[in-house]
Design a protein around this motif. Structure first.
Motif, PDB file in Angstrom:
ATOM      1  N   ILE A   6       0.832  -1.205   0.000  1.00 35.39           N
ATOM      2  CA  ILE A   6       0.000   0.000   0.000  1.00 35.39           C
ATOM      3  C   ILE A   6       0.869   1.258   0.000  1.00 35.39           C
ATOM      4  CG2 ILE A   6      -1.664   1.319   1.356  1.00 35.39           C
ATOM      5  CD1 ILE A   6      -2.842  -1.404   2.237  1.00 35.39           C
ATOM      6  N   ILE A   7       1.910   1.261   0.807  1.00 35.45           N
ATOM      7  CA  ILE A   7       2.805   2.422   0.883  1.00 35.45           C
ATOM      8  C   ILE A   7       3.469   2.675  -0.472  1.00 35.45           C
ATOM      9  CG2 ILE A   7       4.963   3.265   1.897  1.00 35.45           C
ATOM     10  CD1 ILE A   7       4.078   1.896   4.515  1.00 35.45           C
ATOM     11  N   LEU A   8       3.930   1.608  -1.125  1.00 36.20           N
ATOM     12  CA  LEU A   8       4.593   1.767  -2.420  1.00 36.20           C
ATOM     13  C   LEU A   8       3.630   2.258  -3.495  1.00 36.20           C
ATOM     14  CD1 LEU A   8       6.927  -1.350  -2.430  1.00 36.20           C
ATOM     15  CD2 LEU A   8       7.575   1.043  -2.093  1.00 36.20           C
ATOM     16  N   VAL A   9       2.388   1.801  -3.460  1.00 32.79           N
ATOM     17  CA  VAL A   9       1.396   2.278  -4.424  1.00 32.79           C
ATOM     18  C   VAL A   9       1.100   3.760  -4.194  1.00 32.79           C
ATOM     19  CG1 VAL A   9      -1.012   2.066  -5.150  1.00 32.79           C
ATOM     20  CG2 VAL A   9       0.378   0.022  -4.885  1.00 32.79           C
ATOM     21  N   VAL A  10       0.994   4.156  -2.935  1.00 30.02           N
ATOM     22  CA  VAL A  10       0.741   5.569  -2.623  1.00 30.02           C
ATOM     23  C   VAL A  10       1.901   6.441  -3.093  1.00 30.02           C
ATOM     24  CG1 VAL A  10       0.480   7.216  -0.718  1.00 30.02           C
ATOM     25  CG2 VAL A  10      -0.853   5.111  -0.737  1.00 30.02           C
ATOM     26  N   ILE A  11       3.124   5.978  -2.885  1.00 29.45           N
ATOM     27  CA  ILE A  11       4.292   6.728  -3.350  1.00 29.45           C
ATOM     28  C   ILE A  11       4.271   6.850  -4.878  1.00 29.45           C
ATOM     29  CG2 ILE A  11       6.810   6.643  -3.584  1.00 29.45           C
ATOM     30  CD1 ILE A  11       6.880   5.448  -0.747  1.00 29.45           C
ATOM     31  N   ALA A  12       3.944   5.764  -5.569  1.00 33.39           N
ATOM     32  CA  ALA A  12       3.892   5.803  -7.027  1.00 33.39           C
ATOM     33  C   ALA A  12       2.801   6.755  -7.507  1.00 33.39           C
ATOM     34  CB  ALA A  12       3.655   4.399  -7.575  1.00 33.39           C
ATOM     35  N   LEU A  44       3.690   3.852 -13.245  1.00 33.54           N
ATOM     36  CA  LEU A  44       2.600   2.959 -13.666  1.00 33.54           C
ATOM     37  C   LEU A  44       3.076   1.510 -13.760  1.00 33.54           C
ATOM     38  CD1 LEU A  44       0.872   5.160 -16.382  1.00 33.54           C
ATOM     39  CD2 LEU A  44      -0.051   4.530 -14.145  1.00 33.54           C
ATOM     40  N   CYS A  45       4.293   1.309 -14.232  1.00 30.37           N
ATOM     41  CA  CYS A  45       4.866  -0.042 -14.289  1.00 30.37           C
ATOM     42  C   CYS A  45       5.053  -0.611 -12.885  1.00 30.37           C
ATOM     43  CB  CYS A  45       6.196  -0.032 -15.023  1.00 30.37           C
ATOM     44  SG  CYS A  45       6.058   0.238 -16.783  1.00 30.37           S
ATOM     45  N   ALA A  46       5.488   0.230 -11.955  1.00 30.79           N
ATOM     46  CA  ALA A  46       5.661  -0.220 -10.576  1.00 30.79           C
ATOM     47  C   ALA A  46       4.328  -0.644  -9.968  1.00 30.79           C
ATOM     48  CB  ALA A  46       6.305   0.886  -9.740  1.00 30.79           C
ATOM     49  N   ILE A  47       3.279   0.128 -10.218  1.00 33.41           N
ATOM     50  CA  ILE A  47       1.953  -0.227  -9.709  1.00 33.41           C
ATOM     51  C   ILE A  47       1.497  -1.548 -10.324  1.00 33.41           C
ATOM     52  CG2 ILE A  47      -0.484   0.448  -9.708  1.00 33.41           C
ATOM     53  CD1 ILE A  47       0.489   3.357  -9.474  1.00 33.41           C
ATOM     54  N   LEU A  48       1.714  -1.725 -11.623  1.00 28.06           N
ATOM     55  CA  LEU A  48       1.338  -2.960 -12.292  1.00 28.06           C
ATOM     56  C   LEU A  48       2.082  -4.164 -11.698  1.00 28.06           C
ATOM     57  CD1 LEU A  48      -0.219  -4.360 -14.604  1.00 28.06           C
ATOM     58  CD2 LEU A  48       1.780  -3.898 -16.035  1.00 28.06           C
ATOM     59  N   LEU A  49       3.374  -4.012 -11.462  1.00 27.24           N
ATOM     60  CA  LEU A  49       4.155  -5.096 -10.877  1.00 27.24           C
ATOM     61  C   LEU A  49       3.689  -5.430  -9.461  1.00 27.24           C
ATOM     62  CD1 LEU A  49       7.730  -4.191 -12.125  1.00 27.24           C
ATOM     63  CD2 LEU A  49       6.352  -6.162 -12.799  1.00 27.24           C
ATOM     64  N   VAL A  54       0.570  -9.136  -5.791  1.00 25.41           N
ATOM     65  CA  VAL A  54      -0.576  -9.426  -4.928  1.00 25.41           C
ATOM     66  C   VAL A  54      -1.387 -10.590  -5.488  1.00 25.41           C
ATOM     67  CG1 VAL A  54      -2.785  -8.505  -4.123  1.00 25.41           C
ATOM     68  CG2 VAL A  54      -0.728  -7.121  -3.936  1.00 25.41           C
ATOM     69  N   ILE A  55      -1.626 -10.578  -6.783  1.00 29.75           N
ATOM     70  CA  ILE A  55      -2.410 -11.645  -7.405  1.00 29.75           C
ATOM     71  C   ILE A  55      -1.676 -12.980  -7.302  1.00 29.75           C
ATOM     72  CG2 ILE A  55      -3.308 -12.488  -9.615  1.00 29.75           C
ATOM     73  CD1 ILE A  55      -3.903  -9.522 -10.278  1.00 29.75           C
ATOM     74  N   SER A  56      -0.365 -12.973  -7.510  1.00 25.66           N
ATOM     75  CA  SER A  56       0.393 -14.224  -7.421  1.00 25.66           C
ATOM     76  C   SER A  56       0.399 -14.765  -5.989  1.00 25.66           C
ATOM     77  CB  SER A  56       1.819 -14.040  -7.932  1.00 25.66           C
ATOM     78  OG  SER A  56       2.562 -13.216  -7.058  1.00 25.66           O
ATOM     79  N   LYS A  57       0.433 -13.876  -5.006  1.00 27.83           N
ATOM     80  CA  LYS A  57       0.370 -14.320  -3.610  1.00 27.83           C
ATOM     81  C   LYS A  57      -1.000 -14.937  -3.306  1.00 27.83           C
ATOM     82  CE  LYS A  57       4.413 -13.198  -2.113  1.00 27.83           C
ATOM     83  NZ  LYS A  57       5.362 -14.175  -1.584  1.00 27.83           N
ATOM     84  N   LYS A  58      -2.074 -14.380  -3.852  1.00 34.60           N
ATOM     85  CA  LYS A  58      -3.407 -14.953  -3.660  1.00 34.60           C
ATOM     86  C   LYS A  58      -3.508 -16.331  -4.309  1.00 34.60           C
ATOM     87  CE  LYS A  58      -6.075 -10.713  -3.200  1.00 34.60           C
ATOM     88  NZ  LYS A  58      -7.136  -9.879  -3.780  1.00 34.60           N
ATOM     89  N   ILE A  59      -2.950 -16.476  -5.493  1.00 33.69           N
ATOM     90  CA  ILE A  59      -2.965 -17.763  -6.176  1.00 33.69           C
ATOM     91  C   ILE A  59      -2.167 -18.782  -5.376  1.00 33.69           C
ATOM     92  CG2 ILE A  59      -2.186 -19.000  -8.238  1.00 33.69           C
ATOM     93  CD1 ILE A  59      -2.840 -16.434  -9.822  1.00 33.69           C
TER      94      ILE A  59
END
Length: 67
Positions: A6-12, A44-49, A54-59
């Motif tokens: 969450i912190i990294l997304v907010v920074i991005a 935007l690339c950082a947010i995508l990564l 997150v999705i891979s951790k859920k899987i």
């Protein structure tokens, strides 16, 4: 891990917001405007990564729970 994400997304998002103000819309591909566009693309690339992580951790979690 969730808080860090969450912190990294907010920074991005903050970087995107700041760099939008730095773009000269009359000449967007010259000088500092180009740098701002590149930085927006990188954020935007950082947010995508981060979303892919997150999705891979859920899987991974769902696969482990089925075993």
């Amino acid at each position: 891990m969730k808080i860090l994400n969450i912190i990294l997304v907010v920074i991005a998002l903050t970087l995107i917001g700041y760099n939008i103000t730095q773009i000269n819309f009359e000449k967007p591909f010259q000088g500092e405007s180009l740098i701002a566009l590149i930085t927006i693309l990188a954020a935007l690339c950082a947010i995508l990564l981060l979303r892919i992580l997150v999705i891979s951790k859920k899987i991974e979690k769902s696969i482990k729970s089925k075993k």
